[in-house]
Design an enzyme around this catalytic site. Structure first.
Site, PDB file in Angstrom:
ATOM      1  N   THR A  44     -11.539   7.387   0.703  1.00 17.60           N
ATOM      2  CA  THR A  44     -11.496   8.810   0.381  1.00 17.60           C
ATOM      3  C   THR A  44     -11.753   9.039  -1.105  1.00 17.60           C
ATOM      4  O   THR A  44     -12.279  10.084  -1.492  1.00 17.60           O
ATOM      5  CB  THR A  44     -10.123   9.385   0.791  1.00 17.60           C
ATOM      6  OG1 THR A  44      -9.982   9.169   2.191  1.00 17.60           O
ATOM      7  CG2 THR A  44     -10.005  10.864   0.483  1.00 17.60           C
ATOM      8  N   TYR A 131      -8.363  -4.763   3.301  1.00 19.25           N
ATOM      9  CA  TYR A 131      -8.723  -3.441   3.828  1.00 19.25           C
ATOM     10  C   TYR A 131      -9.656  -3.625   5.029  1.00 19.25           C
ATOM     11  O   TYR A 131     -10.825  -3.952   4.873  1.00 19.25           O
ATOM     12  CB  TYR A 131      -9.403  -2.651   2.711  1.00 19.25           C
ATOM     13  CG  TYR A 131      -9.699  -1.190   2.995  1.00 19.25           C
ATOM     14  CD1 TYR A 131      -9.346  -0.586   4.188  1.00 19.25           C
ATOM     15  CD2 TYR A 131     -10.326  -0.408   2.036  1.00 19.25           C
ATOM     16  CE1 TYR A 131      -9.618   0.747   4.423  1.00 19.25           C
ATOM     17  CE2 TYR A 131     -10.608   0.927   2.258  1.00 19.25           C
ATOM     18  CZ  TYR A 131     -10.251   1.494   3.456  1.00 19.25           C
ATOM     19  OH  TYR A 131     -10.541   2.824   3.690  1.00 19.25           O
ATOM     20  N   LYS A 159      -4.251  -3.512   5.538  1.00 16.35           N
ATOM     21  CA  LYS A 159      -4.438  -2.112   5.934  1.00 16.35           C
ATOM     22  C   LYS A 159      -5.286  -2.125   7.193  1.00 16.35           C
ATOM     23  O   LYS A 159      -6.475  -2.446   7.145  1.00 16.35           O
ATOM     24  CB  LYS A 159      -5.146  -1.368   4.789  1.00 16.35           C
ATOM     25  CG  LYS A 159      -5.440   0.108   4.995  1.00 16.35           C
ATOM     26  CD  LYS A 159      -6.159   0.662   3.747  1.00 16.35           C
ATOM     27  CE  LYS A 159      -6.341   2.169   3.775  1.00 16.35           C
ATOM     28  NZ  LYS A 159      -7.238   2.664   4.812  1.00 16.35           N
TER      29      LYS A 159
END
Lengths: 294, 294
Positions: A44, A131, A159
């Site tokens: 983001t 990630y 994550k």
């Protein structure tokens, strides 16, 4: 820092440069709300769109405005050389941790991804969060690969991209991954519509875009008194999750919400990415009001 | 320059920098073989892995060593700002054309992709080839969008990702796209295993990785006396196409072939990408010999 709510803000641009005033404001707002950590330059935060200098500057700004809340910095890049440089920059900026996705143009093999994490973790003096985001990287981790990477030095969290919607299946999914990783490595859920389900299923952390936008609303879910209450608060946001799904993810909706709320001075995404306009924007504005998000 | 065989070489690295001697050698080899154009910094040229300075230097080298053969330069990047700068650099380097794929991290919308081509073509003084490669960009062009973009100034060709294997379906697919684009815009096929089928189906160009590696073999197919002969010559390479499919695309196979042939001094891909080793490498070496590719 790899438990509780980690809030992932946008890195707002103005005239194609980082809007430093707006970014500082966004980060301070998260710290003031009491989030457990801040994930700067996540997906983001549009990390792969920014130059090395912009990323170093954003990392410095995030740390400076976080008021002591630990900051994790995204260091993903297509090329290993660049990842290593970005890791250096993040550490110099005072990051408490780094976040690394196996970004690809040519799809990566498992050996290449392992090689990347092996090289990067050997050059780190702060913790790393793996990630796993197949939607943007087109790389799908096997649990076996997660297990191998989680043994590397400095790996502190994973994550994951979500959990099954059904509670028993979600619990089973988290337990299956947990059995393959050291006890010191936490699991964090992302995909905000999975947030409550992921925490209810045993994830220690929620890596949250919603938390970077509406921190109070998200903290209420993350710190709900019971699993049932977390589910109820998340289900209340169903129209918002549906809107995100219709726009292919959180990014454009989040940028537009910041515009609507006046937290940025205008369109803040790097072109060619665009925020929502017209009826889509109106629908979002109504939803923010109806759901009392702001 | 948007017809016939366009050969796409690797941009070889040595100790993580461009191996300028090897790159000059590769480009001269293609020019000497008589290819119709050279596609420098295509996907096989690993354009998104290189810095702006490296891409400018590779563009200069390609033009310098092409001996008058027109050179097309890949200018794709995640961010519009970078694409515009790369277009400038390519033109300054003496490129005859540019190649632009809608590279993504966050998947792009059709409006965003149109906006990208609109802005870039307005800033160009050389032709542009639209690069449709959903495998690396995760963006799928509709034929309608191709039609709109092909109307923009300077658009001269569309590089499509392949055609149906069956001849009538392939011809129908090319005709359907052709009906939507100006007569001045050519269609070029890529995915080398589709090369003969694409040209047989009416594509004017073959944008070829095989052409950047084995130019004579590829020219023989591109200039075959009949469709049947082109098909026969392509089918003869079936074991090579199968090997590529098993390794998820041409890139690693091509890099390894260059190593085997001594055209590069060692592993030449940007880390974390790796060339083939062990039995995979041995199998490729045998195939090069058996198929008399070199």
């Amino acid at each position: 820092m790899f438990s509780g709510l980690s809030a992932f803000p946008i890195t707002p641009l103005k005239q194609d440069s980082i809007d430093e005033a707006a970014y500082g404001r966004l980060v301070r707002r998260l710290a003031a709300a009491g989030v457990d950590s801040i994930g700067a330059l996540g997906s983001t935060g549009c990390y792969p769109y920014l130059s090395r200098a912009e990323r170093a500057r954003a990392a410095q700004l995030a740390v400076a405005h976080a008021d002591g809340v630990p900051v994790m910095i995204g260091i993903g890049a297509l090329r290993m050389r660049d990842v290593l440089e970005l890791a250096e920059d993040a550490q110099k900026a005072g990051a408490s941790a780094v976040l690394l996705a196996p970004v690809s143009y040519h799809a990566l093999t498992s050996d290449e991804v392992y090689g990347l994490y092996d090289a990067v973790t050997r050059n780190l003096s702060i913790p790393l969060c793996v990630y796993d985001n197949p939607g943007t990287t087109r790389f799908t981790f096997s649990d076996e690969l997660h297990g191998r990477i989680a043994q590397l030095p400095n790996v502190a969290s994973i994550k994951i991209p979500g959990v099954p919607a059904e509670a028993a299946a979600a619990t089973e999914r988290v337990a299956r991954l947990r059995a393959l990783i050291p006890a010191s490595v936490t699991i964090g859920v992302s995909g905000d519509w999975f947030g409550a389900a992921g925490m209810n299923a045993g994830c220690e952390a929620w890596y949250s875009v919603l938390g970077g936008l509406f921190p109070e609303t998200t903290l209420a879910i993350a710190r709900a008194a019971s699993k049932e209450e977390a589910t109820r608060l998340s289900e209340r946001l169903r129209p918002y999750w549906d809107l995100i799904a219709r726009h292919g993810g959180s990014l454009r909706v989040t940028a537009t919400a910041l515009e609507i709320l006046g937290l940025v001075s205008g369109p803040c995404l790097p072109a060619p990415l665009q925020s929502l306009t017209g009826v889509d924007r109106d629908e979002l504005a109504k939803l923010i009001a109806t759901l009392e998000l702001a």
